[in-house]
Design a protein around this motif. Structure first.
Motif, mmCIF file in Angstrom:
data_model
loop_
_atom_site.group_PDB
_atom_site.id
_atom_site.type_symbol
_atom_site.label_atom_id
_atom_site.label_comp_id
_atom_site.label_asym_id
_atom_site.label_seq_id
_atom_site.Cartn_x
_atom_site.Cartn_y
_atom_site.Cartn_z
ATOM 1 N N ARG A 44 0.970 -1.439 -0.036
ATOM 2 C CA ARG A 44 0.102 -0.102 0.069
ATOM 3 C C ARG A 44 0.828 1.381 0.082
ATOM 4 N NH1 ARG A 44 -3.011 -2.725 4.408
ATOM 5 N NH2 ARG A 44 -2.354 -1.020 5.756
ATOM 6 N N THR A 100 -4.484 4.367 -0.501
ATOM 7 C CA THR A 100 -4.924 4.739 0.717
ATOM 8 C C THR A 100 -6.466 4.347 0.625
ATOM 9 O OG1 THR A 100 -5.645 6.872 -0.281
ATOM 10 C CG2 THR A 100 -3.423 6.695 0.777
ATOM 11 N N PRO A 101 -7.422 4.615 1.895
ATOM 12 C CA PRO A 101 -8.640 4.193 1.880
ATOM 13 C C PRO A 101 -9.353 4.941 0.876
ATOM 14 C CG PRO A 101 -7.936 4.431 4.259
ATOM 15 C CD PRO A 101 -6.671 4.728 3.019
ATOM 16 N N GLY A 102 -10.250 4.282 -0.132
ATOM 17 C CA GLY A 102 -11.026 4.979 -1.154
ATOM 18 C C GLY A 102 -10.355 4.856 -2.495
ATOM 19 N N SER A 103 -8.937 4.503 -2.362
ATOM 20 C CA SER A 103 -8.449 4.399 -3.780
ATOM 21 C C SER A 103 -8.886 3.115 -4.668
ATOM 22 C CB SER A 103 -6.727 3.870 -3.426
ATOM 23 O OG SER A 103 -6.072 5.130 -2.865
ATOM 24 N N LYS A 104 -8.847 3.323 -5.894
ATOM 25 C CA LYS A 104 -9.251 2.339 -6.712
ATOM 26 C C LYS A 104 -7.971 1.292 -7.121
ATOM 27 C CE LYS A 104 -13.422 4.634 -8.237
ATOM 28 N NZ LYS A 104 -14.546 3.828 -8.619
ATOM 29 N N LYS A 146 -2.742 -0.132 -9.935
ATOM 30 C CA LYS A 146 -3.424 1.253 -9.747
ATOM 31 C C LYS A 146 -4.069 1.431 -11.492
ATOM 32 C CE LYS A 146 -1.909 4.584 -7.564
ATOM 33 N NZ LYS A 146 -1.093 5.343 -6.675
ATOM 34 N N LYS A 157 -12.197 11.542 -10.013
ATOM 35 C CA LYS A 157 -13.532 11.912 -9.244
ATOM 36 C C LYS A 157 -13.602 13.281 -8.995
ATOM 37 C CE LYS A 157 -13.369 7.531 -6.482
ATOM 38 N NZ LYS A 157 -13.119 7.146 -5.122
#
Length: 82
Positions: free
Chosen positions: A21, A27-31, A45, A81
């Motif tokens: 990571r 990070t949290p929310g990453s796709k 990624k 986004k």
């Protein structure tokens, strides 16, 4: 190459090891993208910069002259986004 064995949880979830990571800046929310290659799962990624978006469009065999401005900007917004 980095290798670490992880367990699959009851809902089919696997924790991405901290070292991976951090290396990939996930990070949290990453796709992430999962690809199946034979009996291997490849996680990567998504590509979000303009040059990579054009490379992906080129891979699909479309002529750059046929790309509409809103299609390009829509892809940028979708991937970032915005």
């Amino acid at each position: 190459m980095f290798e670490e064995e992880m367990s699959v949880g009851p809902n089919g979830q696997v924790v991405i090891p901290v070292t991976l990571r951090k290396a990939l800046k996930i990070t949290p929310g990453s796709k992430v993208i999962f690809k199946l290659d034979g009996d291997r799962i490849i996680m990567e990624k998504p590509k979000t910069d303009s040059a990579n978006i054009f490379r992906e469009i080129a891979k699909n065999g479309r002529n750059v002259n046929e790309i509409k401005y809103d299609e390009y900007t829509g892809e940028i917004f979708k991937r970032n986004k915005l």
